[in-house]
Structures are given as structure tokens and as C-alpha cells.
Design a protein around this motif. Structure first.
Motif, short mmCIF file in Angstrom:
data_model
loop_
_atom_site.label_atom_id
_atom_site.label_comp_id
_atom_site.label_asym_id
_atom_site.label_seq_id
_atom_site.Cartn_x
_atom_site.Cartn_y
_atom_site.Cartn_z
N GLU A 98 -12.49 -43.19 -8.84
CA GLU A 98 -12.99 -44.54 -9.37
C GLU A 98 -12.11 -45.03 -10.42
N GLN A 99 -12.02 -46.28 -10.54
CA GLN A 99 -11.33 -47.00 -11.50
C GLN A 99 -11.94 -46.79 -12.97
N ALA A 106 -7.22 -40.09 -15.16
CA ALA A 106 -6.50 -39.37 -13.83
C ALA A 106 -5.10 -39.52 -14.12
N ALA A 107 -4.48 -40.80 -14.64
CA ALA A 107 -2.95 -41.08 -14.62
C ALA A 107 -2.49 -39.87 -15.36
N ALA A 111 0.13 -37.02 -14.36
CA ALA A 111 1.41 -36.97 -14.90
C ALA A 111 1.75 -35.55 -15.63
N ALA A 112 0.65 -34.82 -16.37
CA ALA A 112 0.82 -33.54 -16.57
C ALA A 112 1.01 -32.42 -15.66
N PHE A 113 0.16 -32.88 -14.43
CA PHE A 113 0.23 -31.93 -13.45
C PHE A 113 1.55 -31.88 -12.85
N HIS A 114 2.19 -33.03 -12.60
CA HIS A 114 3.43 -33.33 -12.07
C HIS A 114 4.72 -32.53 -12.82
N ILE A 122 2.25 -35.66 -4.70
CA ILE A 122 0.81 -36.09 -5.01
C ILE A 122 0.65 -37.59 -4.34
N HIS A 123 -0.75 -37.43 -3.78
CA HIS A 123 -1.16 -38.77 -3.48
C HIS A 123 -2.57 -39.21 -3.98
N MET A 124 -2.59 -40.53 -4.34
CA MET A 124 -3.91 -41.03 -5.00
C MET A 124 -4.36 -42.08 -4.45
N GLU A 125 -5.76 -42.05 -4.46
CA GLU A 125 -6.45 -43.33 -3.72
C GLU A 125 -7.53 -43.59 -4.89
N GLN A 126 -7.86 -44.85 -4.86
CA GLN A 126 -8.92 -45.28 -5.92
C GLN A 126 -9.95 -46.26 -5.17
#
Length: 319
Positions: A98-99, A106-107, A111-114, A122-126
Motif C-alpha cells: 500500500e502507499q 518499501a522503496a 533499494a537495500a535489497f537490490h 524486482i517487481h513492485m505493485e502498489q
């Protein structure tokens, strides 16, 4: 029998529509139809009852769906086992959120995971938590940051935070600056601004009023927190929001009063209940727990109700 055929079959079974399944898989509809026809020829049975609007499973299709999901899960586990032996982590990580979660950035986390695992795509959906939980249940998302009320089956939850609900209103509202929490009963007849019902914050607010047997009038529904805050600041209604929303810059000048309710805003990480999380998902979960442990140490001696609680597994399947 190819794994691709089983993947296409499962997508059609879950979407109950060939076009929607093709969109979900990001392949041509003709390819999905060909996969299903190939399975039906090989098995010598019709798998779907087709109509102009939707498709439904036959008895043979329902029997295959159970085994198809199990087969795809085993194939994924086999790939991960080989990768683990080789010391590699690749593949994809699909994340939903959720936003404006407030307690989860989440961002920054992705970023840390990447940075640690650049080979993972990585794919992300909001979206709203209702939709995200359904996508996790169906295996479309590996991980999702959601607000939950414990009413969804097929997912496993790792709690991240719990926050109280607050009444947010203009400074000239009669309840602005109230000396104590206000009950839902005192808000009967109030005009509210709120998010759409799919959002976790909206569900929590609705539940708080339902538990108090108070009918709430939501006159304005929006899809983002910033529009909600703007409408409240313009005097078009009050809002019931999780406490982190009241700390936003756009909420400056508004009055926040605690809502007297046993209902709270619970943020969790959701993963599919069936099977084991992928290696990438496990790595992300590990990062979340480590970050939450760091926050817990920073809060030692402070008011722990003001921040997220330590991440901990809820081992039972939610039903």
C-alpha cells in the motif's frame, strides 16, 4: 506435459478468463489458449467449461488444479535447491505494498535489497491491501506489505507494526484539541473523508465504527492519502486515520485526537501460506527482521507504543 502449460492452466483457472490470464502472464492470449488445448489433448479431458463471459473448471480441471499447483511449487523448490548449492540467488522478487505505509519504507528496503542481491529482478505493485492479499494467496506476489484484520485465508503473516486510529480534523472543528479520546458514538452524524474500501486503513476505520454499532457517513472517497488530507484541511469532512498519517507534512495544522476503539491499524508482511517462500523472499524477510531489531534497540527505554513492534511470525494460517 510442460511446466509452461501448467502455469497457463493455473492462471486461467484463477482468473476464470483467458484474456485476464494472458494479461497476468504477459503473453499472447493465443499462447494461453494453445497451452490449455495441449493439456486437454494430452489428458483426454476437457478442463474448462467455456462461456462468452467466463470459464469455469470441470471436475477434471479441479482435480488437475491441485496437482498443477503442487507441481509448480516443487519445480520452483528444485530450482532454488540447485541455486543454493551453487551459492547463487537469482530469479524474481514480486513485492506489493500500500502507499504511505508510514511504518514501512518499501522503496528504501528494496533499494537495500537490490544493493545486496543485484542479480534478482524486482517487481513492485502498489494497491489496496485487499487486492494485495488476494494476489499473495494466488502466488502472484512473493511478499506484500499489507494492513490486515485477520480475515483472509491462504496467507502467512509476519507482523511489523501496530498503531492506534486517530480522528483527524481541522483546528476549528468542535472536537479539535479534545482532552481525551473520542468514541465513535460522539462522531455519529459526522461527515467523513476516507479511502476506498480496499484500503487497510478504511477497513480498520469501518470495523471500529461497526464494533461500536455506529453508522458512519463517508461522503468523499479517494485513492491516496494526500488528497484525503487536502480535503480535510479544506473543511469537507473529518477522517479516521492510522497515527502515522498524522505525522505527515500535509497534516500540519490539522488536529489529531485518539479514537477510543479496540480496533487498531496492523501492518504485516504477507507471504503465501502454501509452500515455502522463495530464497529471494526469505532474504527480504530476514532484512525486515534485522531492521526492526535495530529499531527496537533504538527505542529501548522509550515509549514503545509510538513505533512499530518487533517483527514476529504469526505461525497459524489466517482464516
Amino acid at each position: 506435459m510442460e511446466l509452461r502449460h501448467l502455469e497457463h492452466f493455473v492462471a486461467v483457472a484463477e482468473e476464470q478468463h483467458f484474456t485476464h490470464a494472458a494479461e497476468r502472464l504477459r503473453v499472447a492470449q493465443s499462447g494461453v489458449s494453445a497451452s490449455v488445448r495441449a493439456l486437454e489433448r494430452e489428458l483426454g479431458a476437457e478442463l474448462f467449461v467455456r462461456t462468452t463471459r467466463r470459464v469455469g473448471l470441470t471436475d477434471a480441471g479441479r482435480a488437475l488444479l491441485v496437482e498443477a499447483r503442487r507441481t509448480l511449487a516443487c519445480a520452483a523448490a528444485a530450482r532454488e535447491a540447485v541455486a543454493a548449492v551453487q551459492g547463487l540467488m537469482g530469479g524474481k522478487l514480486s513485492v506489493g505494498t500500500e502507499q504511505c505505509m508510514g511504518t514501512v519504507d518499501a522503496a528504501a528496503l528494496l533499494a537495500a535489497f537490490h544493493a545486496l542481491h543485484p542479480q534478482v529482478e524486482i517487481h513492485m505493485e502498489q494497491a489496496g491491501s485487499g487486492r494485495l492479499l488476494e494476489q499473495v494467496r494466488r502466488g502472484e506476489l512473493d511478499v506484500a506489505f499489507v494492513v490486515h484484520d485477520g480475515s483472509h485465508e491462504g496467507v502467512r503473516l509476519y507482523r511489523v507494526a501496530e498503531e492506534p486510529l486517530m480522528l483527524l480534523c481541522r483546528a476549528d472543528h468542535p472536537l479539535a484539541g479534545a482532552s481525551g479520546p473520542v468514541s465513535p458514538a460522539r462522531l455519529a452524524g459526522e461527515v467523513f473523508v476516507d479511502l476506498h474500501p480496499d484500503w487497510g486503513a478504511r477497513r480498520a476505520a469501518d470495523l471500529a465504527f461497526a464494533d461500536a454499532e455506529v453508522v458512519r457517513k463517508v461522503a468523499l472517497q479517494v485513492n491516496d492519502v494526500y488528497t484525503l488530507l487536502d480535503l480535510v484541511s479544506r473543511g469537507l469532512g473529518a477522517a479516521v486515520v492510522p497515527r502515522p498519517v498524522t505525522f505527515k507534512e500535509q497534516a500540519r495544522g490539522l488536529s489529531a485526537v485518539p479514537l477510543r476503539s479496540a480496533t487498531s491499524w496492523k501492518v504485516a508482511v504477507a507471504v503465501p501460506a502454501a509452500g515455502q517462500p522463495t530464497a529471494a523472499a526469505r532474504a527480504l524477510l530476514s532484512m525486515i527482521k534485522e531492521l526492526d531489531g535495530d529499531r527496537s534497540e533504538d527505542r529501548a527505554g522509550a515509549d514503545r507504543t509510538a513505533g512499530p513492534v518487533a517483527a514476529r511470525a504469526i505461525d497459524q494460517r489466517v482464516s
